[in-house]
Design a protein around this motif. Structure first.
Motif, PDB file in Angstrom:
ATOM      1  N   LEU A   1       1.870   9.176   9.930  1.00 49.66           N
ATOM      2  CA  LEU A   1       1.514   7.833   9.992  1.00 49.66           C
ATOM      3  C   LEU A   1       1.944   6.753   9.180  1.00 49.66           C
ATOM      4  O   LEU A   1       2.234   5.614   9.558  1.00 49.66           O
ATOM      5  N   LEU A   2       2.033   7.201   7.717  1.00 51.94           N
ATOM      6  CA  LEU A   2       2.893   6.214   6.746  1.00 51.94           C
ATOM      7  C   LEU A   2       4.196   5.763   7.376  1.00 51.94           C
ATOM      8  O   LEU A   2       4.737   4.788   7.159  1.00 51.94           O
ATOM      9  N   GLY A   3       5.228   6.640   7.989  1.00 52.27           N
ATOM     10  CA  GLY A   3       6.492   6.488   8.309  1.00 52.27           C
ATOM     11  C   GLY A   3       6.423   5.707   9.464  1.00 52.27           C
ATOM     12  O   GLY A   3       7.126   5.048   9.623  1.00 52.27           O
ATOM     13  N   THR A   4       5.480   5.888  10.479  1.00 54.68           N
ATOM     14  CA  THR A   4       5.323   5.131  11.553  1.00 54.68           C
ATOM     15  C   THR A   4       5.255   3.630  11.316  1.00 54.68           C
ATOM     16  O   THR A   4       5.655   2.556  12.009  1.00 54.68           O
TER      17      THR A   4
ATOM     18  N   VAL B   1       8.879  14.646   7.739  1.00 55.05           N
ATOM     19  CA  VAL B   1       8.294  14.346   8.869  1.00 55.05           C
ATOM     20  C   VAL B   1       8.181  12.554   8.655  1.00 55.05           C
ATOM     21  O   VAL B   1       8.173  11.870   9.538  1.00 55.05           O
ATOM     22  N   TYR B   2       8.006  12.271   7.479  1.00 57.32           N
ATOM     23  CA  TYR B   2       7.938  10.750   7.182  1.00 57.32           C
ATOM     24  C   TYR B   2       9.123  10.296   7.768  1.00 57.32           C
ATOM     25  O   TYR B   2       9.114   9.086   8.397  1.00 57.32           O
ATOM     26  N   GLY B   3      10.436  10.694   7.197  1.00 58.04           N
ATOM     27  CA  GLY B   3      11.518  10.030   7.826  1.00 58.04           C
ATOM     28  C   GLY B   3      11.853  10.082   9.325  1.00 58.04           C
ATOM     29  O   GLY B   3      12.374   9.083   9.769  1.00 58.04           O
ATOM     30  N   ILE B   4      11.236  11.358   9.956  1.00 60.77           N
ATOM     31  CA  ILE B   4      11.665  11.148  11.288  1.00 60.77           C
ATOM     32  C   ILE B   4      10.883  10.048  11.989  1.00 60.77           C
ATOM     33  O   ILE B   4      11.067   9.573  12.942  1.00 60.77           O
ATOM     34  N   ALA B   5       9.428  10.054  11.454  1.00 61.18           N
ATOM     35  CA  ALA B   5       8.450   9.170  12.309  1.00 61.18           C
ATOM     36  C   ALA B   5       9.008   7.710  11.949  1.00 61.18           C
ATOM     37  O   ALA B   5       8.819   6.917  12.722  1.00 61.18           O
ATOM     38  N   HIS B   6       9.580   7.459  10.508  1.00 56.08           N
ATOM     39  CA  HIS B   6      10.106   6.241  10.335  1.00 56.08           C
ATOM     40  C   HIS B   6      11.391   5.658  11.358  1.00 56.08           C
ATOM     41  O   HIS B   6      11.154   4.593  11.926  1.00 56.08           O
ATOM     42  N   TRP B   7      12.093   6.674  11.425  1.00 57.52           N
ATOM     43  CA  TRP B   7      13.265   6.208  12.483  1.00 57.52           C
ATOM     44  C   TRP B   7      12.747   6.075  13.901  1.00 57.52           C
ATOM     45  O   TRP B   7      13.217   5.029  14.505  1.00 57.52           O
ATOM     46  N   LEU B   8      11.954   7.127  14.474  1.00 56.49           N
ATOM     47  CA  LEU B   8      11.706   6.932  15.877  1.00 56.49           C
ATOM     48  C   LEU B   8      10.711   5.777  16.064  1.00 56.49           C
ATOM     49  O   LEU B   8      10.766   5.060  17.114  1.00 56.49           O
ATOM     50  N   ALA B   9       9.777   5.317  15.158  1.00 57.13           N
ATOM     51  CA  ALA B   9       8.761   4.178  15.202  1.00 57.13           C
ATOM     52  C   ALA B   9       9.714   3.188  15.164  1.00 57.13           C
ATOM     53  O   ALA B   9       9.625   2.022  15.865  1.00 57.13           O
ATOM     54  N   ALA B  10      10.711   3.067  14.489  1.00 56.65           N
ATOM     55  CA  ALA B  10      11.720   1.815  14.307  1.00 56.65           C
ATOM     56  C   ALA B  10      12.537   1.660  15.652  1.00 56.65           C
ATOM     57  O   ALA B  10      12.550   0.587  16.332  1.00 56.65           O
ATOM     58  N   LEU B  11      12.733   2.712  16.155  1.00 54.02           N
ATOM     59  CA  LEU B  11      13.703   2.448  17.639  1.00 54.02           C
ATOM     60  C   LEU B  11      12.511   1.975  18.613  1.00 54.02           C
ATOM     61  O   LEU B  11      12.928   1.391  19.564  1.00 54.02           O
ATOM     62  N   LEU B  12      11.445   2.646  18.555  1.00 53.48           N
ATOM     63  CA  LEU B  12      10.272   2.225  19.635  1.00 53.48           C
ATOM     64  C   LEU B  12       9.923   0.579  19.269  1.00 53.48           C
ATOM     65  O   LEU B  12       9.838   0.063  20.589  1.00 53.48           O
TER      66      LEU B  12
ATOM     67  N   PRO C   1      -1.314   2.166  12.371  1.00 46.99           N
ATOM     68  CA  PRO C   1      -1.169   3.296  11.857  1.00 46.99           C
ATOM     69  C   PRO C   1      -1.458   3.576  10.410  1.00 46.99           C
ATOM     70  O   PRO C   1      -1.685   4.475  10.128  1.00 46.99           O
ATOM     71  N   LEU C   2      -1.236   2.340   9.583  1.00 47.63           N
ATOM     72  CA  LEU C   2      -1.534   2.381   8.115  1.00 47.63           C
ATOM     73  C   LEU C   2      -3.009   2.523   7.864  1.00 47.63           C
ATOM     74  O   LEU C   2      -3.472   3.438   7.373  1.00 47.63           O
ATOM     75  N   VAL C   3      -3.931   2.010   8.867  1.00 47.16           N
ATOM     76  CA  VAL C   3      -5.333   2.391   8.631  1.00 47.16           C
ATOM     77  C   VAL C   3      -5.716   3.665   8.941  1.00 47.16           C
ATOM     78  O   VAL C   3      -6.638   4.279   8.134  1.00 47.16           O
ATOM     79  N   LEU C   4      -5.149   4.130  10.067  1.00 42.36           N
ATOM     80  CA  LEU C   4      -5.282   5.726  10.401  1.00 42.36           C
ATOM     81  C   LEU C   4      -4.948   6.569   9.334  1.00 42.36           C
ATOM     82  O   LEU C   4      -5.592   7.530   9.396  1.00 42.36           O
ATOM     83  N   ALA C   5      -3.793   6.258   8.562  1.00 47.41           N
ATOM     84  CA  ALA C   5      -3.241   7.311   7.833  1.00 47.41           C
ATOM     85  C   ALA C   5      -4.237   7.361   6.394  1.00 47.41           C
ATOM     86  O   ALA C   5      -4.467   8.257   5.991  1.00 47.41           O
ATOM     87  N   LEU C   6      -4.647   6.164   6.071  1.00 46.55           N
ATOM     88  CA  LEU C   6      -5.551   5.889   4.880  1.00 46.55           C
ATOM     89  C   LEU C   6      -7.033   6.580   5.554  1.00 46.55           C
ATOM     90  O   LEU C   6      -7.515   7.192   4.455  1.00 46.55           O
ATOM     91  N   LEU C   7      -7.447   6.339   6.349  1.00 49.47           N
ATOM     92  CA  LEU C   7      -8.732   7.058   6.861  1.00 49.47           C
ATOM     93  C   LEU C   7      -8.639   8.684   6.938  1.00 49.47           C
ATOM     94  O   LEU C   7      -9.551   9.265   6.471  1.00 49.47           O
TER      95      LEU C   7
ATOM     96  N   LEU D   1       0.786  -1.169  -0.124  1.00 51.04           N
ATOM     97  CA  LEU D   1       0.126  -0.107  -0.141  1.00 51.04           C
ATOM     98  C   LEU D   1       0.991   1.229  -0.013  1.00 51.04           C
ATOM     99  O   LEU D   1       0.416   2.005  -0.690  1.00 51.04           O
ATOM    100  N   VAL D   2       1.910   1.250   0.682  1.00 49.82           N
ATOM    101  CA  VAL D   2       2.565   2.302   0.871  1.00 49.82           C
ATOM    102  C   VAL D   2       3.618   2.809  -0.502  1.00 49.82           C
ATOM    103  O   VAL D   2       3.316   3.968  -1.014  1.00 49.82           O
ATOM    104  N   THR D   3       3.970   1.680  -1.319  1.00 49.05           N
ATOM    105  CA  THR D   3       4.515   1.968  -2.673  1.00 49.05           C
ATOM    106  C   THR D   3       3.354   2.688  -3.576  1.00 49.05           C
ATOM    107  O   THR D   3       3.635   3.238  -4.426  1.00 49.05           O
TER     108      THR D   3
END
Length: 404
Positions: free
Chosen positions: A318-321, A264-275, A295-301, A236-238
């Protein structure tokens, strides 16, 4: 954060190997190659359709090859496997530089996607999952940070090099960086890693269940219940990224505004991976799997039901997360369930599935848009599919263990 600092201090050589392997693998990722699309089409006289067909052909070919050769990481010394993949990446960069017609470009794309998008991340994440047991989640998260760092740094490098020495010259620089920087650095880090010298570490016997291979995994019904959830994020992200022009038109967003939201996407991606790494080590990937797509469902909605420029950074966050969580979680899942003895073979098959999903979604989304699908119907249906995948996955691995 203290957990990560202590973990880094005690295991930095192998973790650095994972990070650098994934960082150099960004040369084969779509976000990086896309910066060269216009220049390549102009230089080779290719239409957008011809260029896209060559890129998709190289991607599909790489997916099939990964199935055949990815399992060699289970049989060969890690240093040898890494060196061969690095040489393949260097050759891909050289072919990108000298490409003068479609066939050469097709081979370049094939090697670039095989070694960059496929085998270098495969090498890094298989190594992290194999040699770390209790801290597997943190190891996968730290190594996967090479992607968001690359998303921020490499486009700037590419733009600067293209402006200074041209697009062909920039690929010469990238080719030279492999034998001059990546290869000696990675081999040195592996020599400094005590885990590599101890093949019988607890991690090599990881997982509460008996070590299994591809055949056992494909014969396990639980795998097929989990597969839709595992493939939904890349699929879906692609599709969303490739069809962002459609989204811009429907939402009335300025292209520069959406481009700035990639930060924002890159920062969320990195922080979510660490968490995610910490949570995996606390609860296990199997227990977290049903929540991965939230998070993906929330992004699409948010895309379907909310309007205004402020929705763009929320959507990208939300996509990055989603991607940040999905990488370490699915990477740890296979080691937990099937052990690490044949992990390279299993991961190579999953990498092929992932690559194939990213090749199919742009075509499917494009066909639906051409048939007149609205943003609400397209992404509302996507959200519903993600919800269904989340429900189905509840009945997979957390339910029971493999017999025996």
């Amino acid at each position: 954060m203290k957990q990560y600092i202590l973990f880094l201090r005690n295991n930095w050589p192998l973790l650095a190997f994972g990070f650098t392997s994934i960082f150099w693998g960004n040369f084969g990722q779509s976000f990086f190659v896309s910066w060269y699309g216009a220049s390549i089409q102009e230089s080779l006289g290719l239409s957008a359709a011809a260029y896209g067909s060559l890129y998709s052909g190289g991607t599909l070919g790489s997916a099939l090859t990964i199935i055949a050769i990815g399992g060699l990481i289970d049989k060969w010394p890690l240093q040898r496997f890494t060196a061969i993949v690095a040489c393949g990446l260097m050759l891909a960069c050289v072919l990108m530089m000298v490409s003068a017609h479609a066939l050469t470009l097709l081979i370049a794309f094939y090697l670039l996607r095989l070694c960059g998008q496929g085998l270098l991340p495969h090498t890094a994440q298989t190594t992290m999952a194999r040699y770390f047991d209790a801290d597997r989640g943190k190891a996968l998260s730290l190594s996967s940070s090479g992607v968001p760092v690359g998303e921020v740094v490499l486009p700037l490098v590419a733009v600067a090099l293209i402006a200074g020495i041209g697009w062909r010259g920039s690929w010469l620089v990238f080719a030279a960086s492999v034998p001059l920087l990546y290869l000696p650095l990675s081999l040195w880090l592996l020599r400094r890693s005590p885990q590599i010298q101890q093949p019988n570490t607890p991690a090599s016997r990881a997982g509460t269940e008996k070590a299994q291979g591809r055949r056992e995994m494909l014969g396990d019904y639980r795998f097929w219940l989990a597969l839709p959830a595992v493939l939904t994020p890349p699929f879906l992200v692609t599709g969303v990224f490739i069809q962002q022009g459609f989204i811009l038109n429907q939402k009335g967003w300025d292209p520069l505004w959406l481009a700035s939201c990639f930060i924002v996407y890159g920062i969320a991606h990195w922080l979510a991976a660490l968490l995610a790494g910490v949570l995996i080590d606390l609860f296990s990937a199997r227990k977290l799997l049903p929540f991965m797509l939230t998070p993906l469902v929330l992004a699409l909605l948010s895309l379907v039901y909310l309007d205004g420029n402020w929705v763009a950074p929320l959507f990208m966050c939300l996509l990055g997360t989603t991607i940040g969580i999905a990488g370490p979680l699915t990477g740890a899942l296979w080691a937990e369930v099937y052990g690490t003895e044949k992990l390279g073979s299993i991961r190579s098959l999953m990498t092929a599935f992932m690559v194939l999903s990213t090749a199919v979604s742009p075509i499917l989304f494009g066909a639906l848009i051409d048939r007149g699908a609205s943003l609400q119907s397209l992404f509302g249906t996507s959200a519903l599919c993600a919800v269904l995948a989340s429900v189905v996955v509840i009945f997979s691995y957390p339910r029971q263990t493999l017999p025996g």
